[in-house]
Design a protein around this motif. Structure first.
Motif, PDB file in Angstrom:
ATOM      1  N   VAL A 165       0.978  -1.217  -0.134  1.00 31.39           N
ATOM      2  CA  VAL A 165       0.049   0.088  -0.023  1.00 31.39           C
ATOM      3  C   VAL A 165       0.794   1.281  -0.102  1.00 31.39           C
ATOM      4  O   VAL A 165       0.795   2.129   0.834  1.00 31.39           O
ATOM      5  N   PRO A 166       1.808   1.460  -0.848  1.00 34.00           N
ATOM      6  CA  PRO A 166       2.680   2.481  -1.120  1.00 34.00           C
ATOM      7  C   PRO A 166       1.789   3.965  -1.187  1.00 34.00           C
ATOM      8  O   PRO A 166       0.716   3.777  -1.376  1.00 34.00           O
ATOM      9  N   LEU A 167       2.333   5.021  -0.495  1.00 31.10           N
ATOM     10  CA  LEU A 167       1.813   6.363  -0.568  1.00 31.10           C
ATOM     11  C   LEU A 167       0.847   6.502   0.647  1.00 31.10           C
ATOM     12  O   LEU A 167       0.796   7.601   1.370  1.00 31.10           O
ATOM     13  N   ILE A 168      -0.194   5.508   0.961  1.00 37.91           N
ATOM     14  CA  ILE A 168      -0.641   5.508   2.026  1.00 37.91           C
ATOM     15  C   ILE A 168       0.079   5.077   3.221  1.00 37.91           C
ATOM     16  O   ILE A 168       0.117   5.581   4.247  1.00 37.91           O
ATOM     17  N   VAL A 169       0.942   3.963   3.150  1.00 36.15           N
ATOM     18  CA  VAL A 169       2.037   3.783   4.100  1.00 36.15           C
ATOM     19  C   VAL A 169       3.493   4.320   3.255  1.00 36.15           C
ATOM     20  O   VAL A 169       3.791   3.563   2.318  1.00 36.15           O
ATOM     21  N   PRO A 170       3.746   5.599   3.739  1.00 34.31           N
ATOM     22  CA  PRO A 170       4.672   6.478   2.717  1.00 34.31           C
ATOM     23  C   PRO A 170       6.273   5.616   2.916  1.00 34.31           C
ATOM     24  O   PRO A 170       6.896   6.242   3.485  1.00 34.31           O
ATOM     25  N   CYS A 171       6.314   4.567   2.197  1.00 36.68           N
ATOM     26  CA  CYS A 171       7.702   4.109   2.324  1.00 36.68           C
ATOM     27  C   CYS A 171       8.731   4.767   1.591  1.00 36.68           C
ATOM     28  O   CYS A 171      10.059   4.648   1.725  1.00 36.68           O
ATOM     29  N   HIS A 172       8.254   5.802   0.986  1.00 38.12           N
ATOM     30  CA  HIS A 172       9.196   6.873   0.190  1.00 38.12           C
ATOM     31  C   HIS A 172       9.734   7.746   1.074  1.00 38.12           C
ATOM     32  O   HIS A 172      11.008   8.322   0.848  1.00 38.12           O
ATOM     33  N   ARG A 173       9.385   7.836   2.361  1.00 35.46           N
ATOM     34  CA  ARG A 173       9.986   8.437   3.484  1.00 35.46           C
ATOM     35  C   ARG A 173      10.889   7.910   4.283  1.00 35.46           C
ATOM     36  O   ARG A 173      11.571   8.263   5.410  1.00 35.46           O
ATOM     37  N   VAL A 174      11.251   6.530   3.993  1.00 34.24           N
ATOM     38  CA  VAL A 174      12.387   5.755   4.348  1.00 34.24           C
ATOM     39  C   VAL A 174      13.923   5.759   3.663  1.00 34.24           C
ATOM     40  O   VAL A 174      13.493   5.460   2.579  1.00 34.24           O
ATOM     41  N   ILE A 175      14.685   6.263   4.102  1.00 30.70           N
ATOM     42  CA  ILE A 175      15.998   6.336   3.599  1.00 30.70           C
ATOM     43  C   ILE A 175      16.947   5.763   3.906  1.00 30.70           C
ATOM     44  O   ILE A 175      16.888   4.820   4.847  1.00 30.70           O
ATOM     45  N   ARG A 176      18.179   5.469   3.469  1.00 25.66           N
ATOM     46  CA  ARG A 176      19.482   4.927   3.724  1.00 25.66           C
ATOM     47  C   ARG A 176      19.971   5.382   4.988  1.00 25.66           C
ATOM     48  O   ARG A 176      19.629   6.691   5.333  1.00 25.66           O
ATOM     49  N   ASN A 177      20.423   4.646   5.800  1.00 23.36           N
ATOM     50  CA  ASN A 177      21.251   5.172   7.155  1.00 23.36           C
ATOM     51  C   ASN A 177      22.212   6.269   6.892  1.00 23.36           C
ATOM     52  O   ASN A 177      22.494   6.926   7.707  1.00 23.36           O
ATOM     53  N   ASP A 178      22.987   6.410   5.663  1.00 19.37           N
ATOM     54  CA  ASP A 178      23.825   7.323   5.609  1.00 19.37           C
ATOM     55  C   ASP A 178      23.005   8.824   4.955  1.00 19.37           C
ATOM     56  O   ASP A 178      23.715   9.750   4.758  1.00 19.37           O
ATOM     57  N   GLY A 179      21.766   8.752   4.877  1.00 17.36           N
ATOM     58  CA  GLY A 179      21.244   9.872   4.450  1.00 17.36           C
ATOM     59  C   GLY A 179      20.666  10.031   3.173  1.00 17.36           C
ATOM     60  O   GLY A 179      20.119  10.961   2.668  1.00 17.36           O
ATOM     61  N   SER A 180      21.153   9.240   2.172  1.00 18.56           N
ATOM     62  CA  SER A 180      20.965   9.215   0.800  1.00 18.56           C
ATOM     63  C   SER A 180      19.493   8.655   0.396  1.00 18.56           C
ATOM     64  O   SER A 180      19.068   7.792   1.274  1.00 18.56           O
TER      65      SER A 180
END
Length: 261
Positions: A165-180
């Motif tokens: 359920v992308p966008l509803i569960v906003p996985c785009h807001r999860v990034i790599r541990n180094d900030g990229s």
């Protein structure tokens, strides 16, 4: 949708399918329909274009771009959930569609989700990600820690890649541990676009995922709403949290930065 209209919709869908459903277990599908009907889907506009949204009695199960036609969506849905899915009649379930529209617009609304096919850990991860505010980002390691398994960064990445359920569960807001930004199921470029549209300062996050201020002695994620209020002359950027903690700063109690395991 009343029972008669539902039956008519299912009957019309099966009658029109014909050879499009070759290889599909029609006997099993028929038994499922007789038992408790079918799931439904509708379309909704988003910043990535139109989306199909499939749902059942327990809530929304699947969200995907309308890159495929309705038949392909129905086939994929059936393979994933073992359920027939048919278009909802025009005007039906506008309450659910309205909730989805509001969520996609950035409102904090409770959208019913059916994640019953996921493991307990997967559901915990998806719930953690669902609560990440618009305009903010968190790392895979942070999500793993919040979900109770601090060493499971890779597992979190896999869950994000298969988020139903992308966008509803906003996985785009999860990034790599180094900030990229990292990868994204809808293409990395779309992830960057989504984050920029939400006002995330990607270059600043990549340089320093954490920022502290001597006025309070607190360190935050760079996109934390409290961090954004820090005056430029009081900002102390950090590439990693250990450096900030070693300098005497305390973690923010709102965004809860934590050292990745």
């Amino acid at each position: 949708m009343n029972e008669t209209r539902t039956s008519e919709s299912i009957e019309a869908t099966l009658r029109a399918a014909g050879e499009r459903l070759s290889g599909y277990d029609l006997a099993a599908a028929g038994q499922a329909i007789l038992a408790d009907g079918a799931d439904l889907f509708f379309t909704v506009d988003s910043s990535l274009g139109k989306l199909y949204v499939g749902y059942g009695t327990g809530g929304i199960k699947y969200v995907t771009p309308c890159a495929e036609d309705g038949w392909d969506f129905s086939r994929r849905y059936g393979e994933m959930f073992g359920r027939l899915v048919v278009p909802q009649e025009e005007g039906a379930s506008d309450g659910l569609r309205g909730l989805v529209r509001r969520a996609l617009a950035g409102e904090r609304v409770e959208v019913p989700l059916d994640l019953s096919g996921r493991t307990e850990f997967q559901r915990r991860v998806l719930k953690v990600v669902e609560d990440i505010p618009r305009g903010e980002v968190r790392s895979y390691g942070w999500v793993a820690g919040e979900a109770g398994r601090p060493r499971a960064s890779r597992a979190v990445g896999t869950i994000m890649a298969n988020n139903p359920v992308p966008l509803i569960v906003p996985c785009h807001r999860v990034i790599r541990n180094d900030g990229s930004p990292g990868s994204y199921g809808f293409e990395p470029e779309k992830k960057v676009r989504l984050l920029r549209d939400e006002g995330v300062p990607l270059e600043e996050v990549a340089r320093a995922p954490y920022v502290a201020t001597p006025t309070t002695g607190i360190v935050c994620h760079t996109t934390c709403r409290h961090a954004r209020r820090i005056k430029p002359e009081n900002r102390r950027p950090f590439k990693n949290l250990n450096s900030a903690l070693g300098s005497g700063f305390r973690p923010c109690k709102v965004c809860r930065p934590a050292v990745a395991a």
